[in-house]
Design an enzyme around this catalytic site. Structure first.
Site, PDB file in Angstrom:
ATOM      1  CG  ASN A  46      -0.392  -0.053   2.507  1.00 49.12           C
ATOM      2  OD1 ASN A  46       0.821  -0.158   2.628  1.00 49.12           O
ATOM      3  ND2 ASN A  46      -1.207   0.055   3.535  1.00 49.12           N
TER       4      ASN A  46
ATOM      5  CG  HIS B  82       4.065   3.144   8.356  1.00 53.68           C
ATOM      6  ND1 HIS B  82       3.117   2.444   9.049  1.00 53.68           N
ATOM      7  CD2 HIS B  82       4.730   3.898   9.281  1.00 53.68           C
ATOM      8  CE1 HIS B  82       3.198   2.746  10.346  1.00 53.68           C
ATOM      9  NE2 HIS B  82       4.181   3.631  10.506  1.00 53.68           N
TER      10      HIS B  82
END
Ligand code: CMP
Length: 140
Positions: free
Chosen positions: A114, A117
């Site tokens: 993804n 962070h």
């Protein structure tokens, strides 16, 4: 609102696709200042230490293997309400749920890969910044 610092990581799926500059532009356009930044290649053990709160999760092995797959860019972002602002810019953890214009909607490939962070609280930001940076490396 108080000026804060938060820890950000540009993850392997993003560095592999040469997206560091595009992601940094989204941070800077949102008013976040990059006050420290370095490109490092984590070992699986180092990635496991960073994510040790997730050690019991079923995806922990996948997460640490992924984070050690290629270099990451670790950075400290500073600005008013930086923790929440960075989370807004990143978008939801799962890119399928992320808003238009966020980093994860634009670039993330899956909930695991993804792209970024970001610290989830000011308290964790202080811990996560100290994990990667000494005070001398933070240049506001
Ligand atoms: P991050 O914000 O770095 O914090 C923990 C990470 O674990 C999260 O982003 C995701 O990359 C990863 N993660 C969370 N849930 C899952 C999942 N269901 N499967 C794989 N990875 C996950």
């Amino acid at each position: 609102m108080a000026v804060e610092r938060t820890l950000s990581i540009i993850k392997p799926d993003a560095t592999e696709r040469n997206l560091t500059g595009k992601i940094n532009t989204l941070f800077e356009d949102a008013g976040l200042r990059i006050v420290a930044q370095k490109r490092i290649h984590l070992s699986p053990a180092q990635a496991g230490k960073f994510y040790e709160v997730h050690a019991e999760r079923p995806f922990f092995g996948e997460l640490t293997e992924f984070m050690a797959r290629s270099p990451v860019v670790v950075q400290v972002l500073e600005g008013e309400g930086a923790v929440a602002k960075n989370r807004e810019v990143m978008g939801a953890t799962n890119p399928a749920e992320a808003d238009e214009g966020t980093v994860r909607k634009s670039f993330a490939q899956s909930i695991g890969e993804n792209s970024v962070h970001g610290s989830d609280s000011a308290e964790n930001a202080a811990i996560e910044i100290a994990f990667f940076f000494s005070g001398l490396e933070l240049v506001g």
